[in-house]
Design an enzyme around this catalytic site. Sequence first.
Site, short mmCIF file in Angstrom:
data_model
loop_
_atom_site.label_atom_id
_atom_site.label_comp_id
_atom_site.label_asym_id
_atom_site.label_seq_id
_atom_site.Cartn_x
_atom_site.Cartn_y
_atom_site.Cartn_z
N HIS A 286 68.91 -0.23 55.98
CA HIS A 286 67.35 0.37 55.14
C HIS A 286 66.22 -0.23 55.71
O HIS A 286 65.77 -0.80 56.37
CB HIS A 286 67.69 -0.90 54.37
CG HIS A 286 68.71 -0.20 53.06
ND1 HIS A 286 68.05 0.86 52.30
CD2 HIS A 286 69.76 -0.47 52.66
CE1 HIS A 286 69.58 0.70 51.42
NE2 HIS A 286 70.73 0.09 52.11
N LYS B 128 64.96 -4.05 40.02
CA LYS B 128 63.97 -3.49 39.98
C LYS B 128 63.96 -3.55 38.31
O LYS B 128 63.62 -3.05 37.58
CB LYS B 128 63.84 -1.92 41.02
CG LYS B 128 62.80 -1.75 40.51
CD LYS B 128 62.51 -1.09 41.45
CE LYS B 128 61.95 1.03 41.41
NZ LYS B 128 62.58 1.63 41.10
#
EC number: 4.1.1.31
Length: 980
Positions: free
Chosen positions: A182, A625
């Site tokens: 990532h 999120k």
Amino acid sequence: MAAYNAPVSNCQFRLTHILPIPQRHGAPTDPFQMNAIRQQSDSAEPLRHDIRLLGRCLGEVIQACEGKRVYDTIETLRRTAVRFRRAGDPADDKLLQARVKQLRGNDPNSVARAFSYFLHLSNIAEDRDQNRRQRERALAGAGPERGSLRQAIESLKAQGVNNARIRRLLSEACVMPVLTAHPTEVQRKSTLDVHREISSLLVQRERELTADELSELDLALIGQVATLWQTRMLRYTRLTVADEIENALSYYRSTFLNVIPRVYGDLARLLNREPVKPFTPPPPPLEPFLRMGSWIGGDRDGNPNVDAATLERALLRQATVLFEHYLQEVHALGAELSASTLLIEADPALLALADAGGDDSPHRRDEPYRRALIGIYARLAATARHLTGQKLARRATVPAAPYDTPDALAADLAVIAASLSARHGAPIARLRLSGLQQAVTVFGFHLATVDLRQSSDVHERVLAELFARAGDGIDGQAVDYLALDEAARVAGRELAHARPLASPWIAYSEETASELAVLRAAAAGRARYGRQAVLQSIVSHTETLSDLLEVLVLQKEAGLIAPPGETIAPGDGLMVVPLFETIPDLQRGPEIMAAWLDLPEVRQRVRLAQGDTQEVMLGYSDSNKDGGFLTSNWSLYQAERALVDVFSARSVRLRMFHGRGDSVGRGGGSSYDAILAQPPGTVAGQLRLTEQGEVIQSKYKDAEVGRWHLELLVAATLESSLAPQAAATSAEDAHMQQHAPAMSFMSELAQRTYRGLVYDTPGFADYFFAATPISEIAGLNIGSRPASRKKGQHIEDLRAIPWGFSWAQCRLMLTGWYGMGSAIEAYLETGAQGAPRSRRARLAQLREMASDWPAFRTLLSNMEMVLAKSDLAIAAGYAQLVPRRGLRERVFGAITAEHGRTLAMLRLLTRRDLLADNPGLMASLRERFAYIDPLNYLQIELIKRHRAAQRRAGDDADIRVPRAIHLTINGIAAGLRNSG
């Protein structure tokens, strides 16, 4: 260059003030906290010494390479920042900002590099200090350290858990850190290599040295720091998947290949009833429960650069590195095992192995171990050539056939071990052979298991095209698969059809062809390197049962699973692993898994191919999120409890795969505490978790630090799995019965507060893209995957990782706390249904939760760490980047109010200042802030210049400006020690 030969003390870049530098929100006033700081200061002397030493080295290098003017500029900024952090005079803060704004030409880059590299050097010193403290504790005869294997084993034995139970668990256990690529890893491999050298030199300086030896080491240190300064910190081209594969493999060379066998050896010794005696045969290798996993090369979700070729490359490069290690170890064994039959006998099996090795040198006629190892080396070399095609640095001296399986290699090594142990050679076997034996059981011929991952909507489109092009659809009926409802899709019995859907004579879309090619590459990789090479197919955005069934159909097309009617063998096919990411998906997850396990064809596959084990992955990033910090954590916790019930009712072993990041907003924090805080029954010897971004280099760049972190994972798994469950389950049930209504109330309120800001505030996306360096992060070349799923400035399309990274850079850390203050305050004021009637009683309840309930205690602890790293005064500077005043005041005003509310509520619950119970972390943060602050102010100023230049000319005429921004991003990430 003369400065390199000068004594280290000549030139001082004095980034060396350790304790205490107050935070903006005030110095500690609690006398107990002040005493803890004084004690910490006393015990920090070795760390202080190392940081001073490295700071002086950096100062010499800067003065020699950049000149006195640049050095003085950097030192002036440093003194101003330290003075402000010590005294808190706003005039110093304004002076610091003014001096940063005056930087021109190449000075911003030099300043950014200087402060960034000092923070990198501080990290090296802190990691070294952790190793030093552990060693000092052992030398002092103190009890085993919390989180160590020794502490875990002793604790379990004290609770009545015997060795037999521990061994039984280990024989079926799975503990697997999974390295991912990532885009939060901002350091280059070149700089990490120098970091390792500097760490090694610090270790060498701790020995008793002569004056000449010390001088030589100090010169070497300056040389390494000079190398660091003269090495480009930034990547000027975006990382490719091939680069990410090589970066990950560097950790195997430096850490995993050597350290993992040592962890097994430590555990075996701890499980030995008697103290190890020199000539007692070493135990056989433990069953391989601790293994490594990887997403690099197999994670296609949102990354168009990952395909069949990258999967093939990942598997090939892993095997290549592994065989290099095996061949090196076998060659070294050949040098070590020089026993002569003129002096000591050997087992007949060993003599037969030696005779079969093909070595007829008269010089080794009486050295059967060497002759046997020459044959083993030759077979290993043949295996390496057969599987990888690699050219060997050291050729075999005799011809040989390759090994068919790792078990065949292990059997040959076992013959050598048995002969040594039977002939007073046990101490010799422990030198190297035992570790190699364990390595073969763990790493096989594949090194690490590569997961496949793809989004469910891609699988859906691929299957729809296959049905459409096949002509006869589902059950002989031509249909539009995408138009079917869920019931119709599940009713399709394509798995029972023997005929293939795909045809080699049809030209499919690029997406469909690519997906089928990846699955076929996985099948080929398993056949080549062993089934452990690829085991899982993870389905991102799992929302329905058909999302999982579609993957089984695609596996059938690729030949990964047995055709209908044939016997399902153990290990057949890839385990289909759902990934539940959003809050609604987490809530539906248990229901989906119940339906999945109740399908007869799936239940049969789980039983026969998967050993009655089913993995479920939980996503921390997207759930945070989507719903914010508290709601994400509470939804994950509830989902885990419900999944335990679903699996227990069906007698299927649940393996949780935690998609954690390095920031608290993405499930970061202490892995050990997080594992122990899991609901009872969720670990049970089965644990996989992602290791991402900055976490990989901070945990595993150093062998000793890496060993400790692996030990933490194993120890926590043992404790969580084997500690008496009845009491833990009873206590957990009591907590849930008493406190779940409060948590649900606060979760709903926190989510409403969070989404009200992020998704319901008009213009919030404009604020975010202006007030954070998200646009600049996208150009940092720190990963092969795009920062957004789609072009445009929409929060929904932004990936969760750069989302968290951006909030960390501007020192708000919003993903790790926002909404908590409002939630706690509302509960105290109004309460939930069934809550205590008075505010005082509700406060007492929350304080009890904070002290007695591990889940809530860990939640608050992680949030506390994040709040300690946040700085609203710095964040206010970023807010000024928002051109629309009304939007700026509305959004930042809401953030400021919630930040103050959350701090107040946390103090109310814990009854202490931030991090008062963790003086070590507090001291480290206080030291760092004075060196992170200039980087933040410089980043703000440079972003202003960069964006102004873009508006004028459509691009930045001075390439030094965006590069300096990227340098500040690197330094801030290093200083905070978590990023995304």
